[in-house]
Design a protein around this motif. Structure first.
Motif, short mmCIF file in Angstrom:
data_model
loop_
_atom_site.label_atom_id
_atom_site.label_comp_id
_atom_site.label_asym_id
_atom_site.label_seq_id
_atom_site.Cartn_x
_atom_site.Cartn_y
_atom_site.Cartn_z
N MET A 1 -10.62 10.50 6.56
CA MET A 1 -10.26 10.09 5.21
C MET A 1 -8.80 10.41 4.91
O MET A 1 -8.09 9.64 4.25
N GLY A 2 -8.34 11.56 5.41
CA GLY A 2 -6.93 11.91 5.22
C GLY A 2 -6.01 10.93 5.93
O GLY A 2 -4.97 10.54 5.38
N VAL A 3 -6.40 10.53 7.15
CA VAL A 3 -5.62 9.54 7.89
C VAL A 3 -5.56 8.22 7.11
O VAL A 3 -4.51 7.59 6.98
N THR A 4 -6.71 7.82 6.55
CA THR A 4 -6.76 6.58 5.79
C THR A 4 -5.91 6.65 4.53
O THR A 4 -5.16 5.71 4.22
N LEU A 5 -6.00 7.77 3.81
CA LEU A 5 -5.17 7.93 2.61
C LEU A 5 -3.69 7.91 2.98
O LEU A 5 -2.87 7.31 2.28
N GLY A 6 -3.35 8.56 4.10
CA GLY A 6 -1.97 8.53 4.56
C GLY A 6 -1.49 7.12 4.86
O GLY A 6 -0.35 6.77 4.58
N ALA A 7 -2.40 6.29 5.40
CA ALA A 7 -2.04 4.91 5.70
C ALA A 7 -1.77 4.12 4.42
O ALA A 7 -0.82 3.33 4.35
N TRP A 8 -2.61 4.31 3.40
CA TRP A 8 -2.36 3.66 2.11
C TRP A 8 -1.04 4.14 1.52
O TRP A 8 -0.27 3.35 0.96
N CYS A 9 -0.79 5.44 1.64
CA CYS A 9 0.46 6.01 1.12
C CYS A 9 1.66 5.46 1.89
O CYS A 9 2.71 5.17 1.30
N LEU A 10 1.51 5.31 3.20
CA LEU A 10 2.58 4.74 4.01
C LEU A 10 2.85 3.29 3.58
O LEU A 10 4.01 2.87 3.47
N GLY A 11 1.79 2.53 3.33
CA GLY A 11 1.97 1.17 2.86
C GLY A 11 2.67 1.12 1.52
O GLY A 11 3.42 0.19 1.22
N CYS A 12 2.43 2.15 0.72
CA CYS A 12 3.06 2.22 -0.60
C CYS A 12 4.53 2.63 -0.51
O CYS A 12 5.36 2.15 -1.28
N CYS A 13 4.86 3.51 0.44
CA CYS A 13 6.16 4.19 0.42
C CYS A 13 7.11 3.83 1.56
O CYS A 13 8.24 4.33 1.59
N TRP A 14 6.70 2.98 2.52
CA TRP A 14 7.55 2.76 3.68
C TRP A 14 8.93 2.21 3.29
O TRP A 14 9.95 2.59 3.88
N ALA A 15 8.97 1.33 2.28
CA ALA A 15 10.25 0.75 1.89
C ALA A 15 11.14 1.80 1.23
O ALA A 15 12.37 1.80 1.41
N LEU A 16 10.54 2.71 0.47
CA LEU A 16 11.31 3.81 -0.12
C LEU A 16 11.88 4.72 0.97
O LEU A 16 13.01 5.21 0.86
N MET A 17 11.09 4.95 2.03
CA MET A 17 11.60 5.76 3.13
C MET A 17 12.71 5.03 3.87
O MET A 17 13.68 5.66 4.33
N LEU A 18 12.61 3.70 4.00
CA LEU A 18 13.70 2.92 4.58
C LEU A 18 14.97 3.08 3.75
O LEU A 18 16.06 3.25 4.29
N ALA A 19 14.81 3.06 2.43
CA ALA A 19 15.96 3.27 1.54
C ALA A 19 16.55 4.66 1.75
O ALA A 19 17.77 4.84 1.69
N LEU A 20 15.69 5.65 2.02
CA LEU A 20 16.18 7.00 2.27
C LEU A 20 17.06 7.05 3.52
O LEU A 20 18.11 7.69 3.53
N PHE B 1 -10.63 5.78 -4.33
CA PHE B 1 -10.44 5.87 -2.88
C PHE B 1 -11.52 6.70 -2.23
O PHE B 1 -12.11 6.31 -1.21
N LEU B 2 -11.82 7.87 -2.80
CA LEU B 2 -12.79 8.77 -2.19
C LEU B 2 -14.19 8.17 -2.19
O LEU B 2 -14.92 8.27 -1.20
N LEU B 3 -14.58 7.53 -3.29
CA LEU B 3 -15.91 6.92 -3.35
C LEU B 3 -16.03 5.76 -2.37
O LEU B 3 -17.11 5.52 -1.81
N GLY B 4 -14.94 5.05 -2.15
CA GLY B 4 -14.99 3.89 -1.28
C GLY B 4 -14.86 4.18 0.20
O GLY B 4 -15.10 3.30 1.03
N SER B 5 -14.48 5.42 0.55
CA SER B 5 -14.27 5.73 1.97
C SER B 5 -14.87 7.08 2.36
O SER B 5 -14.41 7.70 3.30
N TRP B 6 -15.90 7.52 1.66
CA TRP B 6 -16.42 8.87 1.86
C TRP B 6 -17.06 9.05 3.22
O TRP B 6 -17.82 8.21 3.68
N ARG B 7 -16.72 10.18 3.86
CA ARG B 7 -17.38 10.62 5.09
C ARG B 7 -17.57 12.12 5.00
O ARG B 7 -16.66 12.83 4.54
#
Length: 271
Positions: free
Chosen positions: A186-205, A171-177
């Motif tokens: 970069m933190g916003v972008t990582l958060g977006a990937w994490c959100l894409g990964c976890c949104w359904a788990l948060m819905l379950a919560l 991730f860092l090599l592919g989006s370095w600034r």
């Protein structure tokens, strides 16, 4: 070789490079874990006396977002700490502001997600009214939401997002600034990937009880294990099976779920 190519190649390495960096930046990792521990304590204290059942009323926007951000720090910092440590190691300017900006950007994405969750939840509550009560459609919607989370585990989108989250170096090599501003982005972008990964788990919560410390811990463990533990395929299928089974039990026999606060209807007065 481009940074993207190097990032894709590094994706195969999994979390190992980040774990090496974490050992080199032990102080930073410990600081993030301490923040997570304090966030857990504060969240649990705030949840005392609140409705811990499914589809808890979200209250006012400011109060909910504050609690949400602290909850995200508690749930996400343990799994994102290796990535922050690796980013700190790779920061060329060595400015102390860059890691803080990176972490702030990550939380910024989750803050936006919390605002969106409050807006959607409040709107649905106003429109649906009592029809989403537990004895109405509430149980069906809760069980269905957990089933969706289980099915999402096996989708290509989940796979792509989880690959990014499990491969910090890629991730860092592919989006370095460079610089703090770059770190924020970069933190916003990582958060977006994490959100894409976890949104359904948060819905379950939300379906299990977003104000329940028990279910918050359950989802946090699933997130951390998925992101940093080995045997990725086994974990993915295991998590999917666990969520599907939990969704079915919530639909058919919710009182059999340990720790689930099932809303109890008051007996109607005798005529």
């Amino acid at each position: 070789m481009t940074l993207e190519d190097r990032g894709d190649r590094a994706a195969d390495d999994g979390p190992r490079p980040a774990q090496v960096a974490a050992r080199a930046r032990l102080g930073l990792v410990v600081a993030l874990l301490l923040i997570a521990a304090v966030a857990w304590w504060w969240s649990v204290e705030q949840m005392r006396g609140m409705d811990a059942g499914p589809w808890t009323a979200l209250g006012g926007l400011a109060g909910f977002v504050l609690l949400w951000v602290v909850m995200m720090a508690a749930m996400m910092f343990p799994s994102v700490a290796p990535t922050v440590a690796l980013y700190t190691t790779m920061t060329r300017t060595r400015t102390p502001l860059a890691p803080a900006a990176f972490t702030a950007g990550y939380l910024l994405t989750w803050t936006a997600a919390g605002v969106a969750a409050w807006v959607v939840g409040s709107a649905v509550g106003r429109v649906a009214g009592d029809s989403l009560a537990w004895d109405g459609a509430g149980r069906v919607v809760a069980g269905g939401a957990i089933l969706v989370a289980g099915i999402y585990e096996l989708t290509p989108l989940k796979n792509v997002c989880l690959t990014r989250c499990r491969s910090p170096l890629g991730f860092l090599l592919g989006s370095w600034r460079d610089g703090p501003a770059g770190g924020l982005g970069m933190g916003v972008t990582l958060g977006a990937w994490c959100l894409g990964c976890c949104w359904a788990l948060m819905l379950a919560l939300f379906a299990l009880g977003v104000m329940s410390a028990l279910w918050m811990a359950f989802i946090a463990v699933l997130i951390a294990v998925e992101k940093i533990a080995p045997w990725r395929s086994l974990l993915t299928y295991g998590t999917a099976a666990l969520l599907v089974a939990l969704g079915v039990v919530v639909l058919l026999a919710p009182t059999a779920v340990p720790g689930l606060t099932v809303p109890v209807m008051q007996d109607m007065p005798m005529m």
